[in-house]
Design a protein around this motif. Structure first.
Motif, PDB file in Angstrom:
ATOM      1  N   UNK A 110      -3.921  59.819  73.212  1.00 39.51           N
ATOM      2  CA  UNK A 110      -2.485  59.995  73.441  1.00 39.51           C
ATOM      3  C   UNK A 110      -1.949  58.842  74.283  1.00 39.51           C
ATOM      4  N   UNK A 111      -0.934  58.140  73.799  1.00 39.36           N
ATOM      5  CA  UNK A 111      -0.343  57.064  74.607  1.00 39.36           C
ATOM      6  C   UNK A 111       0.341  57.637  75.850  1.00 39.36           C
ATOM      7  N   UNK A 112       0.004  57.080  76.993  1.00 40.66           N
ATOM      8  CA  UNK A 112       0.586  57.566  78.249  1.00 40.66           C
ATOM      9  C   UNK A 112       1.319  56.461  79.006  1.00 40.66           C
ATOM     10  N   UNK A 113       1.414  55.282  78.378  1.00 39.65           N
ATOM     11  CA  UNK A 113       2.157  54.170  78.973  1.00 39.65           C
ATOM     12  C   UNK A 113       3.115  53.595  77.929  1.00 39.65           C
ATOM     13  N   UNK A 114       4.120  52.870  78.421  1.00 38.04           N
ATOM     14  CA  UNK A 114       5.078  52.255  77.508  1.00 38.04           C
ATOM     15  C   UNK A 114       5.600  50.968  78.127  1.00 38.04           C
ATOM     16  N   UNK A 115       6.132  50.097  77.257  1.00 33.25           N
ATOM     17  CA  UNK A 115       6.707  48.819  77.678  1.00 33.25           C
ATOM     18  C   UNK A 115       8.093  48.688  77.072  1.00 33.25           C
ATOM     19  N   UNK A 116       9.040  48.245  77.871  1.00 30.00           N
ATOM     20  CA  UNK A 116      10.375  47.941  77.365  1.00 30.00           C
ATOM     21  C   UNK A 116      11.062  46.987  78.335  1.00 30.00           C
ATOM     22  N   UNK A 117      12.186  46.437  77.933  1.00 31.40           N
ATOM     23  CA  UNK A 117      12.965  45.570  78.812  1.00 31.40           C
ATOM     24  C   UNK A 117      13.974  46.395  79.610  1.00 31.40           C
ATOM     25  N   UNK A 118      14.659  45.724  80.527  1.00 29.84           N
ATOM     26  CA  UNK A 118      15.672  46.398  81.343  1.00 29.84           C
ATOM     27  C   UNK A 118      16.783  46.978  80.478  1.00 29.84           C
ATOM     28  N   UNK A 125       4.240  56.673  81.836  1.00 31.62           N
ATOM     29  CA  UNK A 125       4.616  55.647  82.800  1.00 31.62           C
ATOM     30  C   UNK A 125       5.138  54.439  82.033  1.00 31.62           C
ATOM     31  N   UNK A 126       6.315  53.953  82.410  1.00 34.50           N
ATOM     32  CA  UNK A 126       6.949  52.859  81.674  1.00 34.50           C
ATOM     33  C   UNK A 126       6.985  51.596  82.527  1.00 34.50           C
ATOM     34  N   UNK A 127       6.536  50.494  81.941  1.00 39.90           N
ATOM     35  CA  UNK A 127       6.643  49.177  82.577  1.00 39.90           C
ATOM     36  C   UNK A 127       7.916  48.516  82.072  1.00 39.90           C
ATOM     37  N   UNK A 128       8.857  48.274  82.974  1.00 39.42           N
ATOM     38  CA  UNK A 128      10.083  47.564  82.616  1.00 39.42           C
ATOM     39  C   UNK A 128       9.803  46.076  82.804  1.00 39.42           C
ATOM     40  N   UNK A 129       9.686  45.360  81.678  1.00 41.35           N
ATOM     41  CA  UNK A 129       9.188  43.989  81.698  1.00 41.35           C
ATOM     42  C   UNK A 129      10.287  43.030  81.261  1.00 41.35           C
TER      43      UNK A 129
END
Length: 353
Positions: free
Chosen positions: A199-207, A249-253
């Motif tokens: 199961x994916x528990x992380x994500x990546x997106x921009x501001x 948990x989301x990384x705003x990159x």
């Protein structure tokens, strides 16, 4: 006091200077997800995509000569499966200034001149670090790598399944404040877990994409049923909500780099894309053996070669007339993606011009 310019401007000194001045550098996001590995040469059978299969190579080039970078000019990458190499020669003015100071008693003025040269080569090393990060973010946003250098285009297809991708349309797009991204994300998580057991528990997106979530009416109402739309949300509040609601948990990159042509600022990870990823490393960033490093290993070279982080080769070549030093930075790099079947890429809105 050094006797010649070669005693100061050489690969070991430049590599040491770079590593000492970048010892506290914050790693790129891609470096943390795809840790580096070293291998001899670059056999693409080592570079894995979907279902552990070798990555399909669509184009290549050979015998690319290092292109000189002007101090204020544009960057040019020469590619050989894929091989990146760029060089800088000390300018006539700088060389004369260095030689003049070396022959005088004003030695305190020497190192600032030398550091200026070191900084030029350090910029090339920084550019070398951009290359794998750009590749990784292309993989995480499209499942493919596309490299354009001059008239040449090089593409690597990692065979991401169409079932692991979606493009939202109409009112389902997250740019619509009435959309329901929580339902979307949970559905995508369920799809990956049903198919892979992970199961994916992380994500990546921009501001920009993150702000779709922060401004979404459904999320705002769910977080504050009594206050409705008047609630002022902080990033930490939205992160906590998504963690509680989806275990996510989301990384705003929003890191950027300058493009090869024109020097325009560009995001590593594109706007309007939301990528779900699992825990742990997603693959590896493989560094091959550059021709300069191969010469160093064989002892068959008059040049001085040093490696930065056992990956990027810094080479200094002596030029006897006029007395000068030609500095080259090179790398052979390509990421593997063993976890590509465990990610999900969603185009959640139309990019605005």
């Amino acid at each position: 006091m050094p006797k010649t310019i070669f005693d100061l401007v050489n690969a070991p000194n430049i590599a040491t200077y770079y590593q000492e001045n970048n010892s506290n550098r914050i790693p790129y996001l891609g470096e943390t997800l795809f840790p580096s590995k070293k291998q001899l040469g670059l056999d693409l059978s080592w570079i894995k995509g979907s279902k552990g299969l070798p990555v399909a190579l669509k184009a290549s080039a050979f015998d690319a000569k290092a292109e000189l970078r002007d101090r204020i000019g544009v960057t040019k990458l020469e590619t050989e499966m894929p091989f990146f190499r760029e060089g800088m020669r000390i300018g006539e003015k700088e060389r004369q200034e260095i030689l003049k100071v070396m022959g005088s008693a004003n030695s305190q003025y020497l190192m600032p001149l030398i550091n200026r040269v070191y900084d030029d080569v350090a910029n090339l090393v920084d550019g070398a670090r951009v290359v794998p990060e750009r590749m990784i973010m292309q993989l995480l946003s499209t499942g493919q790598i596309s490299i354009t250098s001059g008239r040449q285009v090089y593409e690597y297809d990692y065979q991401l399944s169409e079932d692991n991708q979606v493009t939202l349309t109409g009112t389902d797009q997250w740019s619509n404040e009435d959309a329901n991204p929580i339902t979307d994300i949970k559905e995508w998580q369920d799809e990956i877990e049903d198919k892979t057991g992970t199961r994916p528990t992380r994500a990546i997106c921009t501001r920009k994409t993150w702000n779709y979530l922060a401004n979404n009416k459904t999320i705002r109402l769910d977080m504050n049923p009594l206050g409705g739309q008047n609630i002022i949300l902080t990033d930490s509040m939205v992160q906590q909500y998504l963690s509680n609601k989806l275990g996510l948990t989301i990384a705003v990159y929003n890191k950027k780099f300058s493009t090869e042509v024109g020097g325009e600022s560009q995001l590593f990870f594109p706007d309007d894309v939301f990528t779900l990823i699992p825990e742990g490393n997603l693959g590896n960033t493989y560094y091959g053996t550059t021709p300069e490093e191969a010469d160093l290993m064989s002892g068959n070279t008059d040049a001085q070669v040093s490696l930065v982080d056992n990956a990027i080769a810094v080479t200094s070549v002596k030029e006897p007339h006029p007395v000068n030093v030609y500095n080259i930075v090179s790398e052979i790099v390509l990421p593997s993606f063993e976890s590509i079947d465990n990610i999900f890429i969603a185009k959640v809105a139309d990019a605005t011009p």
